[in-house]
Motif scaffolding. Structure first.
Motif, short mmCIF file in Angstrom:
data_model
loop_
_atom_site.label_atom_id
_atom_site.label_comp_id
_atom_site.label_asym_id
_atom_site.label_seq_id
_atom_site.Cartn_x
_atom_site.Cartn_y
_atom_site.Cartn_z
N GLU A 27 0.83 -1.32 0.15
CA GLU A 27 0.00 0.26 -0.06
C GLU A 27 0.64 1.25 -0.09
O GLU A 27 0.35 2.37 0.30
N ALA A 28 2.32 0.96 -0.28
CA ALA A 28 2.94 2.36 -0.16
C ALA A 28 2.74 3.28 -1.19
O ALA A 28 2.56 4.65 -0.87
N GLY A 29 2.24 3.01 -2.22
CA GLY A 29 1.79 3.93 -3.39
C GLY A 29 0.88 4.70 -2.85
O GLY A 29 0.51 5.98 -3.22
N ALA A 30 -0.36 3.83 -2.37
CA ALA A 30 -1.48 4.63 -2.08
C ALA A 30 -1.35 5.69 -0.71
O ALA A 30 -1.91 6.58 -0.78
N ARG A 31 -0.38 5.35 -0.20
CA ARG A 31 -0.13 5.93 1.27
C ARG A 31 0.54 7.35 0.71
O ARG A 31 0.34 8.62 1.42
N VAL A 32 1.35 7.45 -0.53
CA VAL A 32 2.13 8.68 -1.04
C VAL A 32 0.76 9.50 -1.58
O VAL A 32 0.63 10.82 -0.94
N ARG A 33 -0.06 8.96 -2.13
CA ARG A 33 -1.12 9.73 -2.80
C ARG A 33 -1.96 10.54 -1.64
O ARG A 33 -2.42 11.59 -1.91
N THR A 34 -2.38 9.50 -0.72
CA THR A 34 -3.27 9.90 0.50
C THR A 34 -2.54 11.15 1.34
O THR A 34 -3.02 12.14 1.63
N ALA A 35 -1.23 10.82 1.47
CA ALA A 35 -0.45 11.75 2.31
C ALA A 35 -0.17 13.13 1.65
O ALA A 35 -0.37 14.08 2.29
N ALA A 36 -0.10 13.08 0.33
CA ALA A 36 0.04 14.36 -0.55
C ALA A 36 -1.25 14.91 -0.59
O ALA A 36 -1.17 16.24 -0.19
N ARG A 37 -2.29 14.26 -0.44
CA ARG A 37 -3.55 15.00 -0.30
C ARG A 37 -3.83 15.65 0.91
O ARG A 37 -4.38 16.64 1.19
N HIS A 38 -3.54 15.04 2.01
CA HIS A 38 -3.60 15.53 3.16
C HIS A 38 -2.78 16.67 3.50
O HIS A 38 -3.13 17.81 4.02
N ALA A 39 -1.70 16.74 3.10
CA ALA A 39 -0.62 17.81 2.92
C ALA A 39 -1.23 19.25 2.51
O ALA A 39 -1.23 20.09 2.74
#
Length: 378
Positions: A27-39
Motif C-alpha cells: 500500500e506504499a503507493g496509496a499512502r503517498v497519494r493520500t499523504a500528499a492530499r492530506h498535506a
C-alpha cells in the motif's frame, strides 16, 4: 532456517503475516497519494515562505521517524543542514522520552516532527519549546492525537498522518507496516519542495506512487521467487550476515534503513556502509570467520546436529550510474576474492525520488519475506 516453500505459497504467507506487513508494503503507493492530499488539505501547498530555513531539525521516535530524518538529510544535501534530534533520556516523573533543541536554534530554523503515535509527551514539550524560541514547527502525526492538539494552530502546522483502517501497532506504539515510512515522509517532501530545499512537485510524487505500485506488483506474494526480486533477495540472505554497501545519494539512506528493518522485523544483524569507505571498514570481516569460504575444520565431518554457520553476504545497492567514477567493480572484486556472495539492486531509470522509492520498496519487501519465512514475525 528459511522455509523456502512458504515463499511460493501465497496462502501460507497470508497466514504467517499476522501484522499485515505485506499489505502495508503493497500500500506504499496509496499512502503517498493520500499523504500528499492530506498535506494539501492542511495548507502546506499554500504556504508562502520568506526564504529557505537556516537549518532543518527532525525529531521523532522509532525506525520510521529515523528513516525520515535520514532521507530528508540526504535529499536536502547542501541546501541546508539537517539535524536529527535524538531523545536525551527519560523524564523521571512522567517516564516519557525527553527532547531538547540545540542552543543555537531560533526564528530562522524549521522543526519537523514525524511520529506514528502522537501521544509522546516529550514531543509536545519540544514543540512548546520551539514555539517559545520562534522556531517554525510542522508535525506529521495521527489525527486527534495529543501532539496534534498541542501543535495545531498556535504552535505550528499539523498534517494528519495517512493511515489505513487495518493499521496495526506493536507493543511500543510504532506502526508495524513498512508503508508507514511514506505516510510520514510524503508531507515533508511537499513542505520541503515548497520552501525550496528539494524538488518534489506533484507530478514527481505521482511518479513515485506509480513506481511503488509497480514494485508491489513485481514483488507481491503471488509472484514466484525466481522472478520476484524481493523474494530472491530474502532467500539469498538466509543464514547470512548482510553487509549492505551503497553507492549514490538515494542509495545511502536506503541501505541504513534496510539494516535497521532487517534487525527490527527479521531479527537479523546487518551492517551498512557507503562505498568506497565500506571496503576497508568491512574488509576485515570478509577476511575472518564470516568469509564465505571460512571453514577451518574438516569439510567431511557430520554437521547434522550443528547450527548453520553464519556467513557474510554483500548487498550492493546503487543509484543508476550517471557517469564518472564508481567503486562497484572494486566491491565485487573484494567480495569474490574472499569467496563471499554478492547481491545487487539497481533501480530503473527515473528521478532521484523514483530511484529511492524503488530501492526502499524492494528492500522493505525483502525484509518482510525474510521475517515471515524464518518465523521471526511469529
Amino acid at each position: 532456517m528459511l522455509d523456502e516453500s512458504l515463499l511460493d505459497d501465497p496462502e501460507a504467507l497470508a497466514r504467517a503475516d499476522r501484522r499485515g506487513l505485506l499489505r502495508g508494503a503493497a500500500e506504499a503507493g496509496a499512502r503517498v497519494r493520500t499523504a500528499a492530499r492530506h498535506a494539501a488539505e492542511a495548507g502546506v501547498t499554500d504556504l508562502e515562505p520568506e526564504g529557505r530555513p537556516r537549518a532543518v531539525l527532525v525529531a521523532g521516535p522509532g525506525t520510521a521517524s529515523t528513516g525520515v530524518a535520514d532521507l530528508v538529510g540526504s535529499l536536502a544535501g547542501a541546501s541546508a543542514p539537517v539535524v536529527h534530534l535524538h531523545s536525551t533520556g527519560v523524564a523521571p516523573a512522567a517516564g516519557a522520552l525527553r527532547w531538547a533543541l540545540p542552543g543555537w536554534c531560533g526564528s530562522v530554523d524549521l522543526l519537523l516532527i514525524a511520529t506514528t503515535d502522537g501521544s509522546e509527551a516529550g514531543l509536545a514539550v519540544l514543540a512548546e519549546q520551539a514555539y517559545r524560541r520562534g522556531v517554525t514547527v510542522v508535525a506529521v502525526a495521527p489525527q486527534r492525537s495529543p501532539l496534534s492538539e498541542a501543535v495545531d494552530g498556535r504552535h505550528g502546522l499539523v498534517v494528519p498522518m495517512a493511515t489505513a483502517p487495518h493499521d496495526l501497532y506493536d507493543e511500543e506504539g510504532q506502526a508495524a507496516s513498512p508503508g508507514t515510512l511514506w505516510a510520514l515522509f510524503t508531507p515533508l517532501l511537499v513542505l520541503l519542495d515548497r520552501v525550496g530545499l528539494i524538488t518534489a512537485p506533484a507530478d514527481t510524487l505521482q511518479k513515485v506512487a506509480d513506481r511503488l505500485d509497480d514494485i508491489a506488483e513485481r514483488c507481491g506474494p503471488a509472484v514466484a521467487t525466481y522472478s520476484n526480486p524481493a523474494k530472491t533477495l530474502a532467500s539469498e540472505l538466509a543464514d547470512t550476515m548482510p553487509l549492505v554497501w551503497t553507492e549514490g545519494t538515494a542509495a545511502a539512506p536506503v541501505g541504513r534503513r534496510f539494516a535497521a528493518v532487517l534487525a527490527e522485523l527479521a531479527g537479523r544483524p546487518a551492517l551498512a556502509g557507503e562505498l568506497p569507505e565500506a571496503l576497508p571498514a568491512h574488509g576485515v570481516l570478509l577476511a575472518g570467520d564470516l568469509a564465505g569460504g571460512a571453514d577451518p575444520d574438516d569439510f567431511f565431518r557430520d554437521r547434522v546436529e550443528e547450527a548453520q554457520a553464519l556467513r557474510a553476504r554483500v548487498v550492493l545497492l546503487r543509484d543508476r550510474p550517471a557517469g564518472g567514477l564508481t567503486a562497484a567493480p572494486a566491491a565485487r572484486e573484494l567480495a569474490l576474492s574472499h569467496d563471499t556472495a554478492i547481491s545487487e539492486l539497481e533501480p530503473q531509470e527515473g528521478t532521484e525520488l523514483e530511484a529511492l522509492a524503488e530501492l526502499l520498496a524492494v528492500t522493505d519487501f525483502a525484509a518482510v519475506y525474510l521475517a515471515l519465512a524464518t518465523g521471526a514475525d511469529a
